[in-house]
Motif scaffolding. Structure first.
Motif, PDB file in Angstrom:
ATOM      1  N   GLU A 248       0.842  -1.203   0.000  1.00 59.62           N
ATOM      2  CA  GLU A 248       0.000   0.000   0.000  1.00 59.62           C
ATOM      3  C   GLU A 248       0.874   1.248   0.000  1.00 59.62           C
ATOM      4  N   LYS A 249       0.557   2.193  -0.855  1.00 63.88           N
ATOM      5  CA  LYS A 249       1.267   3.486  -0.854  1.00 63.88           C
ATOM      6  C   LYS A 249       0.317   4.533  -0.315  1.00 63.88           C
ATOM      7  N   LYS A 250       0.898   5.513   0.370  1.00 70.81           N
ATOM      8  CA  LYS A 250       0.059   6.559   0.978  1.00 70.81           C
ATOM      9  C   LYS A 250      -0.184   7.703  -0.007  1.00 70.81           C
ATOM     10  N   THR A 251      -0.449   7.399  -1.259  1.00 71.39           N
ATOM     11  CA  THR A 251      -0.685   8.439  -2.253  1.00 71.39           C
ATOM     12  C   THR A 251      -2.171   8.494  -2.588  1.00 71.39           C
ATOM     13  N   ALA A 252      -2.607   9.646  -3.113  1.00 72.14           N
ATOM     14  CA  ALA A 252      -4.023   9.828  -3.452  1.00 72.14           C
ATOM     15  C   ALA A 252      -4.443   8.887  -4.578  1.00 72.14           C
ATOM     16  N   GLU A 253      -3.482   8.547  -5.450  1.00 74.75           N
ATOM     17  CA  GLU A 253      -3.838   7.717  -6.617  1.00 74.75           C
ATOM     18  C   GLU A 253      -3.913   6.235  -6.300  1.00 74.75           C
ATOM     19  N   PHE A 254      -3.305   5.822  -5.169  1.00 69.73           N
ATOM     20  CA  PHE A 254      -3.129   4.384  -4.966  1.00 69.73           C
ATOM     21  C   PHE A 254      -4.432   3.590  -5.068  1.00 69.73           C
ATOM     22  N   TRP A 255      -5.430   3.948  -4.252  1.00 70.64           N
ATOM     23  CA  TRP A 255      -6.645   3.125  -4.218  1.00 70.64           C
ATOM     24  C   TRP A 255      -7.473   3.239  -5.501  1.00 70.64           C
ATOM     25  N   PRO A 256      -7.603   4.448  -6.095  1.00 70.83           N
ATOM     26  CA  PRO A 256      -8.298   4.498  -7.397  1.00 70.83           C
ATOM     27  C   PRO A 256      -7.628   3.604  -8.445  1.00 70.83           C
ATOM     28  N   GLU A 257      -6.298   3.554  -8.410  1.00 74.74           N
ATOM     29  CA  GLU A 257      -5.586   2.691  -9.373  1.00 74.74           C
ATOM     30  C   GLU A 257      -5.895   1.215  -9.131  1.00 74.74           C
ATOM     31  N   ILE A 258      -5.936   0.846  -7.866  1.00 78.44           N
ATOM     32  CA  ILE A 258      -6.269  -0.558  -7.535  1.00 78.44           C
ATOM     33  C   ILE A 258      -7.676  -0.882  -8.041  1.00 78.44           C
ATOM     34  N   ALA A 259      -8.616   0.033  -7.784  1.00 79.60           N
ATOM     35  CA  ALA A 259     -10.000  -0.195  -8.220  1.00 79.60           C
ATOM     36  C   ALA A 259     -10.066  -0.351  -9.734  1.00 79.60           C
ATOM     37  N   SER A 260      -9.240   0.452 -10.452  1.00 84.89           N
ATOM     38  CA  SER A 260      -9.309   0.426 -11.916  1.00 84.89           C
ATOM     39  C   SER A 260      -8.659  -0.833 -12.517  1.00 84.89           C
ATOM     40  N   LEU A 261      -7.897  -1.573 -11.707  1.00 85.67           N
ATOM     41  CA  LEU A 261      -7.294  -2.824 -12.217  1.00 85.67           C
ATOM     42  C   LEU A 261      -8.367  -3.861 -12.536  1.00 85.67           C
ATOM     43  N   GLY A 262      -9.467  -3.792 -11.797  1.00 83.83           N
ATOM     44  CA  GLY A 262     -10.561  -4.744 -12.007  1.00 83.83           C
ATOM     45  C   GLY A 262     -10.197  -6.173 -11.622  1.00 83.83           C
ATOM     46  N   LYS A 263      -9.266  -6.330 -10.714  1.00 82.11           N
ATOM     47  CA  LYS A 263      -8.852  -7.684 -10.281  1.00 82.11           C
ATOM     48  C   LYS A 263      -9.436  -7.998  -8.911  1.00 82.11           C
ATOM     49  N   THR A 264      -9.570  -9.290  -8.623  1.00 79.01           N
ATOM     50  CA  THR A 264      -9.959  -9.683  -7.269  1.00 79.01           C
ATOM     51  C   THR A 264      -8.713  -9.603  -6.394  1.00 79.01           C
ATOM     52  N   TRP A 265      -8.895  -9.135  -5.171  1.00 81.65           N
ATOM     53  CA  TRP A 265      -7.722  -8.933  -4.313  1.00 81.65           C
ATOM     54  C   TRP A 265      -8.021  -9.257  -2.858  1.00 81.65           C
ATOM     55  N   VAL A 270      -3.019  -4.426   9.606  1.00 82.46           N
ATOM     56  CA  VAL A 270      -3.581  -4.218  10.939  1.00 82.46           C
ATOM     57  C   VAL A 270      -4.897  -3.454  10.825  1.00 82.46           C
ATOM     58  N   LYS A 271      -4.877  -2.380  10.012  1.00 78.49           N
ATOM     59  CA  LYS A 271      -6.126  -1.609   9.835  1.00 78.49           C
ATOM     60  C   LYS A 271      -6.998  -2.276   8.760  1.00 78.49           C
ATOM     61  N   ASN A 272      -8.156  -1.688   8.515  1.00 82.74           N
ATOM     62  CA  ASN A 272      -9.012  -2.166   7.432  1.00 82.74           C
ATOM     63  C   ASN A 272      -8.750  -1.336   6.184  1.00 82.74           C
ATOM     64  N   PRO A 273      -8.884  -1.914   4.996  1.00 82.25           N
ATOM     65  CA  PRO A 273      -8.650  -1.149   3.766  1.00 82.25           C
ATOM     66  C   PRO A 273      -9.857  -0.256   3.455  1.00 82.25           C
ATOM     67  N   PRO A 274      -9.637   0.817   2.683  1.00 83.51           N
ATOM     68  CA  PRO A 274     -10.748   1.723   2.360  1.00 83.51           C
ATOM     69  C   PRO A 274     -11.750   1.138   1.357  1.00 83.51           C
ATOM     70  N   LEU A 275     -11.362   0.138   0.592  1.00 84.39           N
ATOM     71  CA  LEU A 275     -12.295  -0.514  -0.336  1.00 84.39           C
ATOM     72  C   LEU A 275     -12.586  -1.920   0.178  1.00 84.39           C
ATOM     73  N   ALA A 276     -13.689  -2.502  -0.292  1.00 87.70           N
ATOM     74  CA  ALA A 276     -14.043  -3.849   0.178  1.00 87.70           C
ATOM     75  C   ALA A 276     -13.285  -4.904  -0.629  1.00 87.70           C
ATOM     76  N   PRO A 277     -12.446  -5.715   0.044  1.00 86.50           N
ATOM     77  CA  PRO A 277     -11.689  -6.743  -0.671  1.00 86.50           C
ATOM     78  C   PRO A 277     -12.480  -8.044  -0.801  1.00 86.50           C
ATOM     79  N   GLU A 278     -11.996  -8.937  -1.679  1.00 85.01           N
ATOM     80  CA  GLU A 278     -12.620 -10.270  -1.791  1.00 85.01           C
ATOM     81  C   GLU A 278     -12.149 -11.170  -0.646  1.00 85.01           C
ATOM     82  N   GLY A 279     -10.952 -10.881  -0.147  1.00 90.54           N
ATOM     83  CA  GLY A 279     -10.427 -11.664   0.974  1.00 90.54           C
ATOM     84  C   GLY A 279      -9.700 -10.725   1.931  1.00 90.54           C
ATOM     85  N   LYS A 280      -9.593 -11.131   3.205  1.00 90.99           N
ATOM     86  CA  LYS A 280      -8.968 -10.202   4.157  1.00 90.99           C
ATOM     87  C   LYS A 280      -8.383 -10.981   5.329  1.00 90.99           C
TER      88      LYS A 280
END
Ligand code: TXA
Ligand code: MG
Length: 334
Positions: A248-265, A270-280
């Motif tokens: 995880e990178k602490k940049t503004a683009e990181f999570w939008p880029e992950i979402a745009s990959l369209g992959k299951t992840w 320790v914390k929870n991610p800002p988007l809902a993952p398929e596994g955790k």
């Protein structure tokens, strides 16, 4: 020690360990006979052989598919046994007295009795006394120092439980002593104390800060390529799961880029991610994250997701070791 004394000590030790005395004695016979035994330590499981028997040590390289120039840590059950394999200096003695048994491997000038095979051709040898009763009982019963790398196929995440050892090594190891899950979960700190200043070759369970406090001198990090090569293992990509691991990178683009990959992840942290993952897999704190990282990587790679995204911990101590392993697993270093 006399046989009666040894038996008494073993009974005392094994009263607290999960492995019975017959198993320890059988394992010790296998080691003395030149075979391989996987055993628990407080860091990760080790794949052990008689450190002084080069044919036995050759079997370790073969079973792991390990490059032969990568030296193996020699496990001892006390400072006296360390003295039979390496030339101890004052810094080493101080650190042994403070941190042994524990997750600190000390690189020292080797004595000639240690075969070149164990040392990966170097003039030095790494010695460590593990903080695990089964491991100490095994070394003591075998009566020889035990060379042991992590008990995984070379390049795979280190095994932190007996099942992970069996999954990787199966038939190639004569016996696996099952001591339950490892306490620390990341491999030992490797510290070179052959020079004037100690050099940290691999961060682990004993922190740079704790070593500096004990010795009263600054611990150096490998500066040049030549120094990095002093720990040949750090040259290879390590701890790699079969899936891409993205930190995880602490940049503004990181999570939008992950979402745009369209992959299951799947998420690891320790914390929870800002988007809902398929596994955790989440952990209560950094220590638990360190303890559970390698097992989690093995679980997630069989969970059907396409990528793993992991939180990167900040700070010294075990967080520094965890960050190092995450970097390696993601292919970010090397
Ligand atoms: O916690 C641990 O250290 C575990 C348990 C089983 O004790 N063992 C372990 O071994 O992690 P292994 O082989 O997976 O990693 C040992 C590391 C490698 O990076 C190796 O290159 C380095 O220690 N090493 C061993 N002997 C050395 C030496 N003489 N000089 C420099 N580096 C050395
Ligand atoms: Mg290893």
């Amino acid at each position: 020690m006399s046989q009666a004394g040894l038996a008494g000590r073993l009974t005392k030790i094994l009263g607290r360990a999960g492995v019975c005395r017959e198993e320890i004695e059988k394992a010790a016979r296998i080691i003395r006979g030149g075979g391989l035994v996987a055993f628990p330590t407080e860091t990760v499981y080790g794949l052990g052989a008689n450190a002084l028997d080069e044919d036995a040590v050759a079997r370790i390289y073969e079973a792991k598919g390990r490059p032969s120039d990568n030296p193996i840590i020699v496990h001892v059950c006390g400072i006296e046994m360390a003295e039979t394999a390496a030339e101890l200096n004052q810094q080493a003695r101080k650190l042994m007295e403070k941190f042994w048994p524990g997750p600190l491997s000390l690189v020292l000038k080797s004595l000639p009795v240690v075969p070149e095979k164990t040392r990966g051709g170097l003039e030095t040898v790494a010695v460590r006394m593990p903080d695990n009763e089964t491991a100490l009982a095994l070394i003591e019963a075998a009566g020889v120092p035990i060379a042991a790398p992590s008990a995984n196929i070379s390049g795979r995440p280190s095994p932190t439980d007996a099942q992970s050892v069996r999954d990787d090594l199966g038939e190639s190891v004569a016996m696996v002593l099952d001591g339950g899950p490892a306490q620390v979960g990341l491999e030992s700190t490797v510290l070179d104390v052959t020079g004037e200043r100690p050099v940290l070759l691999r961060p682990g369970g004993i922190s740079k800060e704790a070593i500096e406090a004990e010795l009263g001198v600054e611990v150096l990090l490998p500066q040049s390529e030549a120094e990095k090569k002093r720990s040949p293992g750090t040259r290879y990509r390590h701890y790699a799961p079969n899936l891409p691991l993205i930190l995880e990178k602490k940049t503004a683009e990181f999570w939008p880029e992950i979402a745009s990959l369209g992959k299951t992840w799947a998420w690891l942290g320790v914390k929870n991610p800002p988007l809902a993952p398929e596994g955790k897999i989440t952990f209560a704190d950094t220590e638990e994250y360190a303890r559970g990282l390698f097992r989690a990587l093995r679980v997630l790679e069989n969970s059907g997701v396409e990528i793993i995204i992991a939180e990167v911990p900040e700070g010294g101590g075990i967080a520094a070791a965890l960050k190092d392993r995450l970097n390696r697993a993601s292919g970010a270093s090397d």
